[in-house]
Design an enzyme around this catalytic site. Structure first.
Site, PDB file in Angstrom:
ATOM      1  CG  PHE A 141      68.496 -37.245  35.775  1.00  0.00           C
ATOM      2  CD1 PHE A 141      69.352 -36.362  36.795  1.00  0.00           C
ATOM      3  CD2 PHE A 141      67.222 -37.419  35.576  1.00  0.00           C
ATOM      4  CE1 PHE A 141      68.592 -35.704  37.436  1.00  0.00           C
ATOM      5  CE2 PHE A 141      66.632 -36.393  36.494  1.00  0.00           C
ATOM      6  CZ  PHE A 141      67.263 -35.733  37.484  1.00  0.00           C
ATOM      7  CD  GLN A 142      65.131 -38.250  39.301  1.00  0.00           C
ATOM      8  OE1 GLN A 142      64.300 -38.721  38.511  1.00  0.00           O
ATOM      9  NE2 GLN A 142      64.976 -37.128  40.128  1.00  0.00           N
ATOM     10  CE  LYS A 180      59.770 -41.680  30.858  1.00  0.00           C
ATOM     11  NZ  LYS A 180      60.367 -40.369  30.619  1.00  0.00           N
ATOM     12  CG  MET A 203      63.703 -45.531  74.432  1.00  0.00           C
ATOM     13  SD  MET A 203      62.939 -46.026  76.167  1.00  0.00           S
ATOM     14  CE  MET A 203      61.409 -46.607  75.208  1.00  0.00           C
ATOM     15  CD  GLU A 205      59.958 -40.184  46.857  1.00  0.00           C
ATOM     16  OE1 GLU A 205      60.488 -39.703  47.583  1.00  0.00           O
ATOM     17  OE2 GLU A 205      59.923 -39.742  45.515  1.00  0.00           O
TER      18      GLU A 205
END
Lengths: 171, 601
Positions: free
Chosen positions: B133-134, B183, B497, B71
Site C-alpha cells: 500500500f502506497q 518506515k 501564452m 506535496e
C-alpha cells in the site's frame, strides 16, 4: 522535415564507480534519458573490499555528444572517474563469448578444428554438441560466430567489451 | 540491529524509544541531523510511511513544520524558501503519492539548480517490491530529476547519508537530493556516532590560472563585449552579484541576463541591456548577435536564449564560466571554458585585471550602437484608454512597490514574461520563477516559502488566472501560518501564452486555451480568510495595488486585463535571435477575435 544524421565515432569508456545500489540504473538511464547509444556495457566489482566497480561502455555518437556523455557521467556523484580509452590512445579491448554448436559427423569435426584455430576452449560437450569459450577482440569473436553459423550454431552469449590502456600506466 | 519488523508492527512507547543512551531511533537521528544542518523550516505533509518522523517532530520544537495542502506545494515552497534565502529547502512527504506529487517540484529544482533535500517515507524494507500500500519506486522515479538520491536501509547509515545529502544539494551546481527512508528504518534504533564529512563529492571551484589570464586578455581586447549572466551568479551567493558589478565597472561591458539571473546586475543601470532570449529586449539580443566577445557567467545557452544555434552570436568569441562541466559545450561550442564557481572566478578575474593594469577598449562606439537598438523601445505595447494593459499593470505594480524592495514570484506564461520585462530587479534572491521546467503553479507556494524565509518582506506572486489554479489549494497554507503573501492575478481569461502561440502559429485556432468557468477570485480569497480585491477599471489600478500593499495579511488581486495582448518582443521557437517580432511590426487585424468566437470556445 527530415531528421539529420551526423557522423558517428565509436568510443570505449572505462568508468570507476562506487559499488552502491542503483548506480548501474543511473548510468544506463542517463544514456536513455539523453538519447545516447550503448553498444555494450559490462560491470563488475574490482576492489578488494567490494566498494568500487568498473564499468566499460562502448558507445557511438558525434564528437560533441561523446564529450557530453563524458561530462554527464562525471556529474553523477558515485562516479569517480571516466576514461575515454579511444581518446587516450592505444588500448586493448577483449571480450569473452560462449558459443554452443550442435551437430554430428563432419560438421562436428570441422567445428572442433576451427575452434582450435581460434584458440577457443571446449567447456562442455555431449556426443552431439559443444560449448566453446572464446576470448579476444570483438572482431575475432564475430568471425568465429559467423563460421559456427554454418556448423550448427545453437546460441551465443557475449560479455561485452572490457578495455584497458596499453603500457605501464592506468587510465 | 534490533528486529525492526517487530518495532514496525507495534508502536513504540515514547519512553522506550531510546534503547540505550547511545542509541537513537532513525526518526530521532534524522531530527538531530537536520538541526545540525541548520534547518529551521520543513515543508511537508504527513502520511502512513512518515508517521514515526512526524511523531518525532511533534515533541521537537527545534524545527518548524509547515503543513502544505499538496506535496507539489511543499516542493515549490521549499524552492521559494531556498531561492530567497540561499539556504537549502527541506521537504518531508510520505511514500507513494506523497513522493510522486512532489516530483514536479523536484524536477523544477533540478532544472533551475535549487538546493533542496527531500525526505520521502517508504514502506518497510521487508515490504519493498511487493506492491505494498502506497509503495512507489521513489528512488527509481526521481533518479533523473535529482542531483543524487538514496534509499536508506539501516538507521546506522542515516547520519552519514543526511550530511552528504546536504553537502551535495548545496555545493557545486546546487540541486535537489532525495532521501527515501523506509518506515522501519525510522523506527529502528542505531548507535549515535560522529560521522566524518563525506569526501567523495568535491566540486572544482577555482578557475585555472591560464584560463583566467586568457579571459582577462580577451575582455581587454574586445571592442564589442557582452556579459551574459545567468542563475549561476545568483546560486553562487550575493558576493557573486557584487563581483559581477565590480567586473562590469572595470571592463565597462554591457550586461544582459537570462530569466534566472535577473537581479544579479541592477536593472536601469546604463550598462543594463535587459533580459535576453525569446522574450528579451531587442538591444540584448542584437548586442549578443553583433558582439565580438560573449562572456557567459553561470548561464547555460538554453534554447530560449539562443534561438537557432547556427545564428546565435556568430561573430563572438565565447568564454563560458560554469561550475558544471556538462553545461560547457553542451549546445554552443565555446572558445574558452572556465570550470569554477562564479564568485571565485569573478574574483580571480578582477584581481588579475587590477594587478595587470588591464584597460578596456574604448566602448563608446559599441554603446552608441546599443543606444540605436534601445531607441527601438522594444518593450513598447499598444496603449489603451479603456482596458488595463497587462504590461501597464506590471509597471504600476513595480512603481508602487519598488521602495519596499519586494520579492516577486511568478507562475508560468505571459504574465511571467511581462513581469521579467517590466518589473525591475536590483539585487539577487528577489526574483523567483520557474525557468527551466516552466511549471505552472509554482508561484503561490514559492511565495509562501519566500515569506517564511523573509517574514518582513513584501512577497508578491505575479500570476495568471490559469496558472494560479494549479496550486490554488495553498491559499490555506498561507492562511494557517498568517503569511501576508500577495497574489496579483493578471486575469485575461486565457492561457495567454498558449493562446499567443496559437494565434501566431495555428491561425488563431484557440484550442482549449480559454479559461472557462473561472472561480470568483474575490470570493475564493474570502473563503480562505484572505482579502480579495478586484480591479476592473484603469482608474482603479493604482488604488487597488495600494490597497493590496497596505493590507496586513494575504491578498488576492483579480486584475482584469486586456484579453488578447501579446507578449512582445518575441522570436519564435527555432528562429534566429535576431528575428524578433516587435510591437508596431505586426498586422493589427491578426490580433482580433470576435465575441462569438470567444463565446464558442
Amino acid at each position: 522535415m527530415h531528421i539529420e544524421h551526423r557522423a558517428q565515432e565509436r568510443h570505449v569508456l572505462a568508468i570507476t564507480v562506487d559499488n552502491e545500489s542503483g548506480i548501474l540504473a543511473k548510468i544506463a538511464g542517463l544514456f536513455t534519458a539523453r538519447g545516447y547509444n550503448i553498444d555494450s556495457l559490462t560491470v563488475a566489482d574490482i576492489s578488494e573490499n567490494h566498494t568500487v566497480s568498473r564499468i566499460t561502455i562502448v558507445t557511438h555518437g558525434p564528437p560533441a555528444v561523446i564529450d557530453q556523455i563524458h561530462a554527464q557521467l562525471e556529474r553523477l556523484v558515485p562516479v569517480h572517474k571516466v576514461s575515454d580509452l579511444t581518446e587516450l590512445g592505444p588500448h586493448v579491448e577483449r571480450e569473452l563469448a560462449l558459443v554452443k554448436v550442435a551437430g554430428r559427423g563432419d560438421m562436428r569435426v570441422e567445428a572442433l578444428r576451427l575452434a582450435d584455430v581460434y584458440r577457443a576452449k571446449v567447456v562442455d560437450s555431449t556426443t552431439e554438441s559443444f560449448i566453446f569459450e572464446i576470448t579476444g577482440a570483438p572482431e575475432k569473436i564475430d568471425a568465429f560466430v559467423a563460421l559456427m553459423r554454418e556448423l550448427g550454431l545453437v546460441e551465443v552469449g557475449r560479455t561485452g567489451i572490457v578495455g584497458m590502456m596499453r603500457g605501464a600506466n592506468g587510465a | 540491529m534490533h528486529d525492526t519488523r517487530a518495532h514496525f508492527l507495534a508502536p513504540v512507547p515514547a519512553n522506550k524509544r531510546r534503547i540505550a543512551v547511545t542509541e537513537r531511533s532513525g526518526a530521532d537521528i534524522l531530527m538531530d541531523c537536520l538541526v545540525e544542518q541548520g534547518v529551521e523550516v520543513i515543508f511537508g505533509y504527513p502520511g502512513g510511511a512518515v508517521l514515526p518522523i512526524y511523531d518525532a517532530l511533534f515533541s521537537d520544537n527545534r524545527i518548524r513544520h509547515i503543513l502544505v495542502r499538496h506535496e507539489a506545494g511543499a516542493a515549490h515552497a521549499a524552492e521559494g524558501y531556498a531561492r530567497s534565502t540561499g539556504k537549502p529547502g527541506v521537504v518531508l512527504v510520505t511514500s507513494g503519492p506523497g513522493a510522486t506529487n512532489a516530483v514536479t517540484g523536484i524536477a523544477d529544482a533540478f532544472m533551475d539548480s535549487i538546493p533542496m533535500v527531500v525526505l520521502t517515507g517508504q514502506v518497510a524494507t521487508a515490504m519493498i517490491g511487493t506492491d505494498a500500500f502506497q509503495e512507489a519506486d521513489t528512488v527509481g522515479i526521481t533518479r533523473h530529476c535529482t542531483k543524487h538520491n538514496y534509499l536508506v536501509k539501516d538507521p546506522a547509515d542515516l547520519a552519514a547519508t543526511i550530511n552528504e545529502a546536504f553537502q551535495i544539494a548545496t555545493t557545486g551546481r546546487p540541486g535537489p537530493v532525495v532521501i527515501d527512508i523506509p518506515k522501519d528504518v525510522q523506527v529502528a534504533s542505531a548507535p549515535v556516532s560522529q560521522v566524518a564529512k563525506s569526501t567523495r563529492y568535491s566540486p572544482h571551484t577555482i578557475g585555472a590560472d591560464a584560463a583566467i589570464a586568457e579571459a582577462v586578455a580577451m575582455i581587454a581586447a574586445a571592442k564589442e563585449p557582452v556579459l551574459y549572466t545567468g542563475g549561476g551568479v545568483i546560486n553562487s551567493g550575493p558576493e557573486a552579484s557584487a563581483l559581477l558589478r565590480e567586473l562590469q565597472e572595470l571592463t565597462g561591458a554591457p550586461v544582459t541576463s537570462t530569466l534566472m539571473g535577473l537581479g544579479a546586475f541592477p536593472a536601469l543601470n546604463k550598462a543594463w541591456l535587459g533580459m535576453l532570449g525569446m522574450h528579451g529586449t531587442y538591444e540584448a539580443n542584437m548586442a549578443m548577435n553583433r558582439a565580438d566577445l560573449v562572456v557567459a557567467i553561470g548561464s547555460r545557452f538554453d534554447d530560449r536564449v539562443t534561438g537557432r544555434i547556427e545564428d546565435f552570436a556568430p561573430n563572438a568569441k565565447k568564454i563560458h564560466i560554469d561550475i558544471d562541466r556538462s553545461s560547457i559545450n553542451k549546445t554552443v561550442q565555446v572558445d574558452l571554458p572556465i570550470l569554477g564557481d562564479c564568485a571565485m572566478v569573478l574574483r580571480q578575474m578582477i584581481d588579475l585585471w587590477k594587478a595587470s593594469g588591464a584597460k578596456p577598449q574604448n566602448l563608446g562606439e559599441w554603446y552608441a550602437r546599443i543606444d540605436g537598438w534601445r531607441a527601438r523601445n522594444s518593450l513598447a505595447y499598444p496603449p489603451s484608454a479603456e482596458e488595463i494593459m497587462p504590461q501597464l499593470a506590471v509597471e504600476r505594480l513595480f512603481e508602487l512597490t519598488k521602495h519596499h524592495d519586494p520579492i516577486i514570484t511568478t507562475e508560468v506564461g505571459q504574465h511571467q514574461m511581462w513581469a521579467a520585462q517590466h518589473f525591475h530587479f536590483f539585487s539577487p534572491n528577489k526574483w523567483l520563477t520557474s525557468g527551466g521546467l516552466g511549471t505552472m503553479g509554482y508561484g503561490l507556494p514559492a511565495a509562501i516559502g519566500a515569506q517564511l524565509g523573509n517574514p518582513d518582506a513584501l512577497v508578491i506572486d505575479i500570476a495568471g488566472e490559469a496558472s494560479i489554479q494549479m496550486n490554488i489549494q495553498e491559499l490555506g497554507t498561507a492562511s494557517q501560518y498568517r503569511l501576508p503573501v500577495k497574489v496579483f492575478i493578471l486575469n485575461n481569461e486565457y492561457m495567454g501564452m498558449v493562446r499567443q502561440w496559437q494565434e501566431l502559429t495555428y491561425e488563431s485556432r484557440y484550442s482549449n486555451s480559454y479559461s472557462d468557468s473561472l472561480p470568483d477570485f474575490v470570493k475564493l480569497a474570502e473563503a480562505y480568510g484572505w482579502k480579495g480585491i478586484r480591479i476592473e477599471d484603469l482608474d482603479d489600478l493604482d488604488a487597488g495595488i495600494q490597497a493590496m500593499i497596505d493590507y496586513d495579511g494575504p491578498v488576492i488581486v483579480d486584475c482584469r486585463v486586456a484579453k488578447l495582448a501579446n507578449c512582445l518582443p518575441m522570436f519564435r521557437s527555432g528562429a534566429a535571435h535576431t528575428e524578433m517580432m516587435l510591437y508596431g511590426d505586426e498586422a493589427p487585424e491578426a490580433r482580433t477575435v470576435s465575441v462569438e468566437q470567444k463565446a464558442s470556445v
